[in-house]
Design a protein around this motif. Sequence first.
Motif, PDB file in Angstrom:
ATOM      1  N   ILE A 198       0.809  -1.168   0.036  1.00  0.00           N
ATOM      2  CA  ILE A 198       0.043  -0.017  -0.152  1.00  0.00           C
ATOM      3  C   ILE A 198       1.096   1.321   0.069  1.00  0.00           C
ATOM      4  N   SER A 272     -11.907  -1.177  -1.261  1.00  0.00           N
ATOM      5  CA  SER A 272     -11.338  -2.150  -0.630  1.00  0.00           C
ATOM      6  C   SER A 272     -12.357  -3.476  -1.093  1.00  0.00           C
ATOM      7  N   HIS A 299      -6.883   2.721  -6.313  1.00  0.00           N
ATOM      8  CA  HIS A 299      -6.227   1.365  -5.741  1.00  0.00           C
ATOM      9  C   HIS A 299      -7.432   0.593  -5.276  1.00  0.00           C
ATOM     10  N   ASP A 301      -7.770  -2.579  -2.748  1.00  0.00           N
ATOM     11  CA  ASP A 301      -6.952  -3.102  -1.564  1.00  0.00           C
ATOM     12  C   ASP A 301      -7.696  -4.629  -1.516  1.00  0.00           C
ATOM     13  N   CYS A 303      -5.696  -6.928  -0.333  1.00  0.00           N
ATOM     14  CA  CYS A 303      -4.741  -7.624   0.727  1.00  0.00           C
ATOM     15  C   CYS A 303      -5.459  -8.716   1.403  1.00  0.00           C
ATOM     16  N   SER A 341      -3.358  -4.390  -4.605  1.00  0.00           N
ATOM     17  CA  SER A 341      -2.537  -5.006  -3.759  1.00  0.00           C
ATOM     18  C   SER A 341      -3.089  -6.497  -3.157  1.00  0.00           C
TER      19      SER A 341
END
Length: 546
Positions: A198, A272, A299, A301, A303, A341
């Motif tokens: 990140i 996200s 972006h 996310d 993760c 990510s």
Amino acid sequence: MDSTRRIISAQTYEGLKTFLFFYVALKYAVKSQRHLRARGITTSIREFYTWIAQHVIMLALRLPAARSRVRAEMDKAKHDIEAKLVPQGLHVTRHLALPEVGQTPDWITAEMDKMDNELGNTTDWKHGKLSGAVYHGGAAMERVIVAAYAKYCVSNPLHPDVFPAVRKMEAEIVAMTLKLFNNSEGAGTMTSGGTESIIMSVKTHRDWAYAVKGVTEPEIIIPTSAHAAFDKGAAYLKIKVHTIPVDPVTRRVNLKAVKRAINANTIMVVGSTINFPDGNQDDIEGLGKLALKYKIGLHVDCCLGSFIVPYLEKAGLAEGSNGKYKLLPFDFRVPGVTAISCDTHKYGFAPKGSSVIMYRDSDLRRYQYYVNPHWTGGVYASPSLSGSRPGALIAGTWAAMQFMGSNGYLESCRSIVTCARTIADTITTSVPELYILGSPPASVVAFGSKHPKVNVLEVGDKMAQRGWHLNALSGPAAVHIACTRLTVEKSDEFIADLKDAVKEAKLSPSGKGTMVAVYGLGNSSAVGPAMVGQLATAFLDTLYKA
Ligand SMILES: *Cc1c(COP(=O)(O)O)cnc(C)c1O
Ligand SMILES: *[C@@H]1O[C@H](CO)[C@@H](O)[C@H](O)[C@H]1NC(C)=O
Ligand SMILES: *[C@@H]1O[C@H](CO)[C@@H](O)[C@H](O)[C@H]1NC(C)=O
């Protein structure tokens, strides 16, 4: 002649001063106006009020009378944390200096066993009562990873000429992950974890926006549900953050508010799939439209979603049988997504310290690199934050991915998500005091209380007494469980314990849920809200007490 010149230069000076004054005034006016527009009037007033209140409280706490009480409260809290984390007593052997002579391998193993036994484990992670934290791939997987570690123990990808196999494996890990997120043409690098992925993405977008648009005072826009790593990265890189509320029902970021916060300094927006607090997903397509319209980065996310979300569709779980838990598009197929990510060390079951940051193309990835052609030590070029990196971790990750294969990840997705949905469905249908936050599509389920007599943090405490290690959330108060392969077998026990915990919290409320939300610490002693920051700092200090 001379005096005329003096008058003119005095006039120029005055004019310059006026100009400068208006320039600075205008700059601050534009800044304040953008800040106001991003947050809205009521939020700005509330934020200002909170800021004042915090300062008043901090001042009041400095008064002599309050100070001793605060100190006593803090000392007690610190003591509680220490008692929990640092072994006390004379029987504990402390190794505070190097041994004069090196120890034997047998001694080392024996000493580690002794430590395990002496310290005990407050939660034995193998029992499966732990939310997240350990993403275990099974005993056979552990052997595969350890073998890979052993083989590449000393390798360092900073020297690809010396360790060509490690370079190849890293490139392949990135390629396999890019394919999973539907971007075989894209580019990426490995990092040490989600946080580094990140932070690198924030840096990449910052340098891109500077090079392409001349942005010198970068800002990012994140949902309140975004991971703290975005704030951390922005704090490290001195970037302004606009935090946008999520819809209280869907738990998706409010797109209108995101749009209001965008201005000429915006470098990227964040969504996200899935978020850490309550496991819900933002409207990535909506964010993508904004990103394209305003020519900024987006972006996503993943993760936590890591190797679960790309398999939901294939597992036939992109929507629950009851029409809930719907997964919206989130990968590079969504126009406007510039970076994703994905933590291989979460549901990829790779060893800890491994994540992948992906970009839409290799042009964007260049902004992540650091290059110094003039260093005395030689031309220095490094892709991410670390210099030297552990090649063993790369080998371990590669081995884990080969061992799992697509069918392995598909099966893990199916069992873990089924476990999460069983928990969510059962809470909805048979624990009337609680409700599920949003409609979480994957592995994380968060519950809050809708019963005036049930404090959900107290329920979390009662769960801790039953051996569960869950996460406490704030805004709204809630508790979450991130299901893993270890929890799959435990969903019935979880529900049974949860029903008991709710009953107990309702019948004999202690009046306080002491489950303070220190990420990674689980529950701990309560201190006033003004002191939580100091408590967290003390927690970090405690980690380094030998
Ligand atoms: C775990 C996580 C991260 C980053 O975590 P690391 O602990 O640095 O690997 C980022 N975002 C989300 C949603 C996460 O769950
Ligand atoms: C603690 O956990 C480790 C790893 O699971 C285990 O080997 C050890 O026996 C445990 N110790 C105790 C005291 O439970
Ligand atoms: C995208 O990825 C998924 C999962 O790997 C795969 O099933 C699908 O075919 C891919 N779609 C495209 C358009 O590449």
